[in-house]
Enzyme design. Structure first.
Site, PDB file in Angstrom:
ATOM      1  N   SER A 179     -23.178 -92.905  19.975  1.00  0.00           N
ATOM      2  CA  SER A 179     -23.903 -92.257  18.878  1.00  0.00           C
ATOM      3  C   SER A 179     -25.211 -92.967  18.585  1.00  0.00           C
ATOM      4  O   SER A 179     -26.055 -92.450  17.847  1.00  0.00           O
ATOM      5  CB  SER A 179     -23.041 -92.235  17.615  1.00  0.00           C
ATOM      6  OG  SER A 179     -22.539 -93.529  17.319  1.00  0.00           O
ATOM      7  N   LYS A 249     -14.639 -97.863  25.826  1.00  0.00           N
ATOM      8  CA  LYS A 249     -14.060 -96.607  25.333  1.00  0.00           C
ATOM      9  C   LYS A 249     -14.415 -95.469  26.266  1.00  0.00           C
ATOM     10  O   LYS A 249     -15.573 -95.323  26.666  1.00  0.00           O
ATOM     11  CB  LYS A 249     -14.554 -96.295  23.915  1.00  0.00           C
ATOM     12  CG  LYS A 249     -13.906 -95.027  23.321  1.00  0.00           C
ATOM     13  CD  LYS A 249     -14.250 -94.874  21.859  1.00  0.00           C
ATOM     14  CE  LYS A 249     -15.645 -94.339  21.635  1.00  0.00           C
ATOM     15  NZ  LYS A 249     -15.778 -92.927  22.100  1.00  0.00           N
ATOM     16  N   GLU A 319     -10.748 -87.521  16.748  1.00  0.00           N
ATOM     17  CA  GLU A 319     -11.945 -87.082  16.043  1.00  0.00           C
ATOM     18  C   GLU A 319     -11.881 -85.588  15.729  1.00  0.00           C
ATOM     19  O   GLU A 319     -11.610 -84.762  16.623  1.00  0.00           O
ATOM     20  CB  GLU A 319     -13.212 -87.382  16.858  1.00  0.00           C
ATOM     21  CG  GLU A 319     -14.490 -86.978  16.143  1.00  0.00           C
ATOM     22  CD  GLU A 319     -15.747 -87.461  16.844  1.00  0.00           C
ATOM     23  OE1 GLU A 319     -16.849 -87.160  16.340  1.00  0.00           O
ATOM     24  OE2 GLU A 319     -15.631 -88.130  17.892  1.00  0.00           O
TER      25      GLU A 319
END
Length: 460
Positions: A179, A249, A319
């Site tokens: 992000s 990740k 998420e």
């Protein structure tokens, strides 16, 4: 007659035996009383020396703890320390009449140091406070938190300052997320950021939070999806070796993705899974949309999470899924789940640093803040106010003023400088300047860099 003689003999023997027993009892009492008095005397003799001995021990430990060295000894010269008395462990010829202790008793004498601090117990300083080093958060401690029903906290960080703030707050996991492409680099999605750019940000975060939190680096789009799992492993090694991360990740939980996760875990790199909304796959899922809102899709999310657990992931991010789905996944898994927009039934929560602090609080950015994000501060408003105030004070001549102009010249040097500036001929001005400097060769002029540090008027 024989029987009478035998009875008298037996009685005589018994009387003698009783006498011997009584004598033995008396001797035992005498020995015990003597031993008891001797023990009491030894205790009293030690108690008179216990306090100064304790003070010396505390002083030495305090000096070691506060990194103060003991008295220096040049060339093995121990003249500043008085040697131990040769009779320190000898017999004392003194007699203690009050306790009726024999003259030959053992006494203990300590070696006396000739330092002033040790001779005067009243001058002893309290031990320096010790700072307990925080324990490193690991994948095992994250798993232990779920077993103990303790919530896990995770926050993103992308640079040195944000990593410092997150570490000081005691957050368990610091995620260097992709992000960063949106909140730091200004892209509309997370897809454009490269592996080299991610490593650059990981290095900055590592410098800001080097010891305590678990550092997880997001594998960017296009760095691990290949059929050849060695490519993912090679790039994961770069995140660990070059970026300083503790784990990486991966997004997605398909069978092919689980195969890659297994290969990376077998290669020695811990993996954090991610299912539900996977921003790197927005081209497939049709944008930033909530996932798992149908029974079939919710079941597939559960299957993906189980697949990642079987592949060796130490935790899974959920998420933008309904709360009941996230709770069901959490209950089905043995490993922790970390939710973002997934309700409170997960093992922990994660938010983006800029979003939870309101770093970009202004009307344009408010449109892009996710609905699930709670703002715990409005830092962006204070930033905007500060920048506007700076602009105003500069334009009005208020800043910097005398208060923020710390570097000054002596009056004599200022007068000479004005005289040099007033001369129209540069060559003449230079000659005059050399003459003035030559006349002050014996004057001590401190260098400005030695007087002032960059951020203040004190010597560095």
């Amino acid at each position: 007659t024989t029987s009478s003689t035998t009875c008298r003999t037996i009685i005589t023997r018994r009387v003698k035996a009783d006498a011997v027993a009584d004598h033995g009892m008396k001797v035992s009492r005498v020995l015990w009383n003597h031993h008891r008095h001797q023990l009491d005397h030894s205790r009293r003799a030690f108690s008179t020396r216990q306090a100064p001995l304790h003070n010396i021990i505390v002083n030495r430990l305090s000096e070691w703890r506060s990194h103060r060295s003991l008295p220096t000894h040049d060339n093995n010269n121990y003249s500043n320390i008085s040697p131990c008395n040769k009779t320190s462990f000898g017999r004392s010829n003194s007699t203690n009449k009050a306790s009726s202790i024999p003259s030959s008793t053992w006494t203990l004498r300590r070696c006396a140091f000739s330092t002033t601090a040790n001779n005067n117990a009243s001058d002893n300083k309290p031990p320096a406070p010790t700072i307990k080093k925080p324990r490193k958060v690991t994948t095992l401690s994250i798993a232990a938190k779920k077993r103990r029903n303790q919530k896990i906290t995770m926050v993103t960080a992308y640079d040195y300052p944000s990593a410092i703030h997150v570490d000081r707050a005691g957050i368990d996991i610091v995620l260097v997320g992709d992000s960063c492409a949106m909140v730091e680099l200004g892209f509309e999605t997370t897809q454009p950021i490269t592996l080299d750019q991610m490593i650059h940000h990981c290095q900055a975060v590592k410098r800001g939070a080097p010891n305590r939190p678990l550092l997880v680096g997001d594998m960017p789009f296009g760095s691990y999806e290949f059929e050849n799992a060695d490519i993912a492993l090679r790039n994961a090694y770069r995140m660990v070796k070059e970026g300083g991360m503790d784990a990486v990740k991966f997004e997605g939980g398909s069978e092919s993705r689980a195969k890659i996760v297994r290969h990376v875990v077998d290669g020695g790199v811990a993996v954090l899974g991610h299912v539900g909304l996977t921003p790197q796959a927005i081209s497939v899922i049709g944008g930033f949309r909530a996932q798992g809102r149908t029974a079939a899709r919710a079941r597939s999310i559960l299957d993906e999470a189980l697949r990642l657990q079987d592949a060796g992931a130490f935790a899974v991010v959920l998420e933008c899924v309904p709360g009941n789905v996230a709770a069901a996944v959490t209950n089905a898994l043995e490993i922790p789940t970390i939710g973002i927009g997934a309700g409170g039934g997960t093992s922990g929560q994660v938010l983006v640093f800029h979003d939870l602090l309101g770093m970009l609080s202004h009307p344009h950015h408010e449109e892009f803040v996710p609905k699930f994000c709670k703002k715990y501060a409005s830092v962006g408003i204070h930033i905007n106010d500060g920048l506007a105030q700076f602009k105003k004070e500069v334009e009005e001549g208020i800043f910097p003023g005398n208060e923020y102009s710390p570097y000054v010249m002596s009056e004599e040097e200022a007068a000479m400088f004005e005289e040099l500036v007033s001369k129209k001929d540069p060559a003449a001005a230079a000659a005059d300047g050399e003459e003035n400097m030559a006349s002050k060769e014996d004057a001590e002029i401190e260098d400005e860099s030695e007087q002032l540090s960059l951020y203040g008027d004190k010597k560095s």
